[in-house]
Write a protein that holds these residues in place. Structure first.
Motif: not given
Length: 374
Positions: A170-181, A183-185, A187-194
């Motif tokens: 469960d801890e490993k899944k939580d860490e992976q989910e945090v890392k994915q979030e 990365k998404k943030e 990516t969204s910031k870079a898209d907004t800036s562009n």
């Protein structure tokens, strides 16, 4: 009459001796059979893995205080572990010894995964050097499984699991989910800036195009005959302004400057164990009482067998049936000698701090590929 009594007594004694010997022989035979069965049971040692022509083996003992329900191995260059070496329902009990058969690729080391009963996490040991390893003790300290390795030369080392392996699923899944979030943030910031940069450049181009169009229209209307000389100067000034707007729009459309995102880089450093030799008491000093033996002559009644040493005549006179006596030399204890035994010591190697690994900072690296030293 006396002779018949003596013969009958001798025959009775002989029959008792023979029957006692037969009973003793039967008892010894049954005892030997029981011991043979017990030894055969002790020799039955369970194994893990399959023995092949390419496999290696080592002895390991479960000293965790719990049952081991997961035991997996792989070569260090392989990406994932195979199936559990323990069958369904099988477990390595506490204090149980087993022989492990494993196979590693050439120039590879061994990776081991261990899981305990009623534990929702497993522990992975990477790059275990099995060269000259005699046995491995599996222990459980500070909520972690550790491997105590004993080599053939007598030296020992304690291996700790990798930090990531001691986490629950469960801890490993939580860490992976945090890392994915994250990365998404990013990516969204870079898209907004562009998008914002693109919209700003479009606005600048639209504004410059509109101003130049309006000024061209004004200049064309002013080209009609007029008595006012000031219009020519205004035309010149208006014609020079679009070039400034074009330069500003071109400068605003330049890409944003790259900012380095430095990520710390570490390397694994092995810290050797430290220890010392010391004298350990194996057996306390003690005194032994050794008996002193001597041969002495005794007198026995020929009829009843009583010891009548020193009063043989009185015994025969006072007895109606006893007839005659005989003498015999026998060994008796006349005293004891005290023999002192000194205490026994042996030299043992004591580990002060076990071998372990630590992470050492070596520098920083950006996603663009550039690095910098610590």
């Amino acid at each position: 009459m006396k002779t018949n009594k003596i013969l009958m007594a001798g025959a009775l004694a002989l029959s008792m001796i023979l029957s006692g010997g037969m009973l003793t022989g039967c008892s010894n035979s049954s005892t030997k059979d029981t011991k043979t069965t017990e030894v055969a049971k002790k020799k039955e040692v369970k194994t893990l893995g399959k023995k092949t022509k390419d496999s290696k083996s080592l002895k390991f003992t479960n000293n965790t205080g719990k049952k081991i329900t997961v035991f997996e191995t792989k070569s260090s260059s392989e990406e994932s572990f195979g199936d559990n070496l323990l069958d369904d329902g099988d477990a390595v009990k506490n204090k149980e010894n087993r022989t492990l058969y494993y196979t590693v690729k050439e120039n590879d080391k061994l990776d081991v995964k261990v899981g305990l009963q009623h534990q929702d996490k497993t522990f992975v040991f990477k790059d275990v050097d099995t060269t000259d390893v005699k046995k491995v003790d599996v222990s459980f300290k500070e909520d972690k499984v550790n491997l105590g390795v004993t080599k053939k030369d007598g030296s020992t080392a304690t291996l700790t699991p990798s930090e990531d392996s001691a986490k629950t699923e469960d801890e490993k899944k939580d860490e992976q989910e945090v890392k994915q979030e994250e990365k998404k943030e990013e990516t969204s910031k870079a898209d907004t800036s562009n998008k914002s940069n693109s919209s700003e450049s479009k606005k600048d181009n639209t504004a410059s195009t509109g101003s130049s169009s309006n000024k061209n229209n004004s200049s064309s209307s002013n080209s009609k005959p007029s008595s006012k000389p000031s219009n020519s100067s205004s035309d010149n000034s208006s014609s020079s302004k679009p070039s400034n707007n074009n330069s500003s729009s071109s400068s605003s459309s330049k890409p944003a400057e790259h900012k380095h995102d430095w990520v710390a880089q570490y390397k694994t450093v092995t810290v050797p164990e430290k220890g010392h030799n010391e004298q350990v008491l194996v057996k306390d000093a003690w005194d032994e009482q050794v008996p002193i033996k001597e041969m002495k002559e005794f007198t026995f009644c020929s009829t009843c067998g009583a010891n009548i040493t020193g009063h043989a005549v009185e015994h025969l006179e006072n007895s109606l049936n006893c007839q005659g006596y005989y003498t015999d030399w026998r060994e008796v204890t006349t005293g004891y000698n005290t023999v002192h035994h000194e205490a026994v010591y042996e030299t043992r190697y004591v580990v002060d701090s076990p071998a372990t690994t630590k992470q050492e900072l070596v520098g920083y690296k950006c996603s663009c590929g550039k690095t910098k030293s610590n």
